[in-house]
Scaffold this active site. Sequence first.
Site, short mmCIF file in Angstrom:
data_model
loop_
_atom_site.label_atom_id
_atom_site.label_comp_id
_atom_site.label_asym_id
_atom_site.label_seq_id
_atom_site.Cartn_x
_atom_site.Cartn_y
_atom_site.Cartn_z
N ASP A 201 40.95 12.08 17.27
CA ASP A 201 41.42 12.72 18.70
C ASP A 201 41.66 11.31 19.29
O ASP A 201 41.16 11.24 20.59
CB ASP A 201 40.33 13.31 19.29
CG ASP A 201 40.95 14.14 20.46
OD1 ASP A 201 42.23 14.71 20.43
OD2 ASP A 201 40.08 14.78 21.17
N ASP A 218 34.22 9.13 22.11
CA ASP A 218 34.17 10.44 21.67
C ASP A 218 34.80 10.57 20.17
O ASP A 218 35.95 10.81 19.82
CB ASP A 218 35.09 11.27 22.59
CG ASP A 218 34.90 12.87 22.33
OD1 ASP A 218 33.99 13.30 21.54
OD2 ASP A 218 35.65 13.45 23.22
#
EC number: 2.7.11.1
Length: 325
Positions: A201, A218
């Site tokens: 991502d 993340d």
Amino acid sequence: MSDTPYADLDPDRILDAVESVGLHADGRVLALNSYENRVYRVGIEDAPPLVAKFYRPGRWTDAAILEEHAFAAELVAADLSVVAPLKHAGATLHAFGGHRFALFPMRGGHAPELGDREVLTHLGRVLGRMHAVGDGQRFAHRGRLGIESHGEDAVHYLLENRWLPPDLEGNFERLAEALLDAMDACAERAGDVHELRLHGDCHPGNILWRDGQAHFVDLDDCLTGPAVQDLWMLAGRREDCAKPWAWLLEGYEQFRRFDRRELHLVETLRTLRLLHHNAWMARRWHDPAFPAAFPWFEAPRHWESVITQMQEQLAALHEPPPEPA
């Protein structure tokens, strides 16, 4: 899984969870921007604040979360600036009150300037190094990026659960079928591309730029897929992407060869993100945070916009791939 998975996650429970691993919180809790999980800045006595990330119940197995943590630790060991979970009481994944959580160091920074050659070349170098590490082993418990998992499944979910306004449903279904066919054709043109462990991502919001360096955060969506998945969101839209692609790959190929055939997958990946994102929103609609934050999601105007984007993507899928300048 509960319709309100975080209903009991109040400040007292958050502080109790953090203190359960032997830390002493100072009572300060600040919610950070996150919807899939719940993420908080927590003050620690006589120490810098930490980030506490509470994983969405039922989404990942413990093994999948620990694989994410191990991948982050492997990247850090390779001297890459990745914000990895901290180990407390001998572990990175903790449980308290029915919730699983991890603690991370607090890092500052801002999104990188993607129009700058030096920034994109630097990002390319970091991703080349990251992928060299990612290619060294294989995930056993994480997902794989594919047309079926991120495209077909998304379309089926939206149609079967009647998310489209009735007057738009037929148009959506026809466009989705055409998109899936066009994506299959792009995959055939790309051929049998190599897959590896990815960030998954890699959009600018997951990169903190500070003091001329990129710090990646993340890894919650890390998965197996083609290298181009971690690059395309940094290169901009196709009409002005020739130079950004050239700058990214200039840095990337200092550490790892990039298979140019993967450029045939760029618009497929953009299309999959569009479909998967809307299905993700629909799947999470039972969580009260989603209707509160995205009230427009159920409006016909939103779905009209989605169909317009699908039409644009259908045209893009039939165009030649980007050509780095």
